[in-house]
Design an enzyme around this catalytic site. Structure first.
Site, PDB file in Angstrom:
ATOM      1  N   GLU A  46       0.834  -1.202   0.000  1.00 36.91           N
ATOM      2  CA  GLU A  46       0.000   0.000   0.000  1.00 36.91           C
ATOM      3  C   GLU A  46       0.870   1.255   0.000  1.00 36.91           C
ATOM      4  O   GLU A  46       0.609   2.208  -0.745  1.00 36.91           O
ATOM      5  CB  GLU A  46      -0.901  -0.015   1.228  1.00 36.91           C
ATOM      6  CG  GLU A  46      -1.755   1.217   1.420  1.00 36.91           C
ATOM      7  CD  GLU A  46      -2.304   1.301   2.836  1.00 36.91           C
ATOM      8  OE1 GLU A  46      -2.596   2.425   3.274  1.00 36.91           O
ATOM      9  OE2 GLU A  46      -2.431   0.247   3.491  1.00 36.91           O
ATOM     10  N   ASP A  50       0.800   3.815  -3.143  1.00 37.26           N
ATOM     11  CA  ASP A  50       0.398   5.204  -2.942  1.00 37.26           C
ATOM     12  C   ASP A  50       1.312   6.148  -3.717  1.00 37.26           C
ATOM     13  O   ASP A  50       0.851   7.082  -4.375  1.00 37.26           O
ATOM     14  CB  ASP A  50       0.426   5.525  -1.444  1.00 37.26           C
ATOM     15  CG  ASP A  50       0.151   6.996  -1.163  1.00 37.26           C
ATOM     16  OD1 ASP A  50      -0.964   7.442  -1.452  1.00 37.26           O
ATOM     17  OD2 ASP A  50       1.054   7.683  -0.661  1.00 37.26           O
ATOM     18  N   GLU A 122      -4.470   0.642  -3.519  1.00 39.19           N
ATOM     19  CA  GLU A 122      -3.077   1.109  -3.512  1.00 39.19           C
ATOM     20  C   GLU A 122      -2.116  -0.066  -3.456  1.00 39.19           C
ATOM     21  O   GLU A 122      -1.070  -0.067  -4.124  1.00 39.19           O
ATOM     22  CB  GLU A 122      -2.845   2.055  -2.333  1.00 39.19           C
ATOM     23  CG  GLU A 122      -3.582   3.374  -2.481  1.00 39.19           C
ATOM     24  CD  GLU A 122      -3.338   4.330  -1.336  1.00 39.19           C
ATOM     25  OE1 GLU A 122      -3.424   5.549  -1.559  1.00 39.19           O
ATOM     26  OE2 GLU A 122      -3.055   3.861  -0.207  1.00 39.19           O
TER      27      GLU A 122
END
Length: 230
Positions: A46, A50, A122
């Site tokens: 994640e 991102d 993400e």
């Protein structure tokens, strides 16, 4: 165990490393009930996804809207990469059907699930980047995230509470807000967080939620109201 080949077909990407894809769906709570699992939860993916998402969206907006100011582009990007938009992307590609959650977490289909889905998006972007490279990750982002921009502009839903409070605080005070966890309660699979938002050393407001992201948004919303900046 979940068969992720259906998800691969849905997004049109076949992973070389199947474990990367599986890890993208593993929520922290699932690990607590499956201690013998050889894979970690998806939070590192994640984190990576991102950054890839922000770069892909930033590049797209820079090229697509040459007449827009930095402030406009920042607002567009914030609206595209926030939890509301990403959870919609996740729902559209069927992430909910593949999430690996604890029994308790699986029962919660409210706001907390929205953040879990957004975080998984993400993580999937991060997994695609590691497995297929940046161009494939960018293509996924542009295919699934970019289409939201027209609806976002038309609706005026350009910025979430946390982004808006940061913008206002920088304009009015020249300070970037900082968030701090004040209290955590409950077991790992059912935690509640209380988060404070600070300008320098002064706490402006606090917020509570079943994830840090929800609590931060609540704190920002309360801070906007308290400051009269809404």
């Amino acid at each position: 165990m979940t068969d992720f080949s259906n998800f691969e077909q849905k997004i049109g990407i076949t992973f070389k490393n199947k474990d990367l894809l599986k890890q993208a769906f593993i929520h922290r709570s699932f690990i607590n009930e499956h201690r013998d699992l050889s894979l970690a939860h998806n939070e590192r993916l994640e984190f990576l996804g991102d950054a890839v998402l922000e770069l892909a969206i930033t590049h797209y907006l820079f090229e697509e809207y040459p007449e827009k100011t930095e402030g406009d582009l920042t607002a567009y990007r914030a609206a595209l990469v926030n939890a509301n938009s990403l959870s919609q992307v996740g729902i559209d590609v069927g992430i909910n059907d593949f999430l690996l959650l604890s029994k308790g977490e699986a029962k919660d289909v409210g706001r907390a699930r929205q953040f879990i889905i957004a975080n998984a998006v993400e993580a999937i972007i991060g997994a695609i980047y590691l497995d297929q490279g940046y161009e494939s990750a960018k293509m996924f982002v542009l295919k699934h995230v970019r289409p939201l921009i027209d609806a976002i502009i038309e609706s005026g839903a350009l910025i979430d509470a946390k982004s808006l409070f940061q913008e206002r605080a920088q304009e009015q005070k020249g300070i970037t807000p900082a968030y701090q966890i004040l209290r955590e309660t409950g077991p790992d699979h059912d935690k509640q967080f209380v988060v404070g938002v600070f300008l320098n050393e002064t706490m402006i407001a606090s917020g509570e939620g079943s994830s840090k992201q929800i609590a931060e948004q609540e704190a920002a919303k309360n801070a906007l109201q308290k400051s009269g900046w809404k």
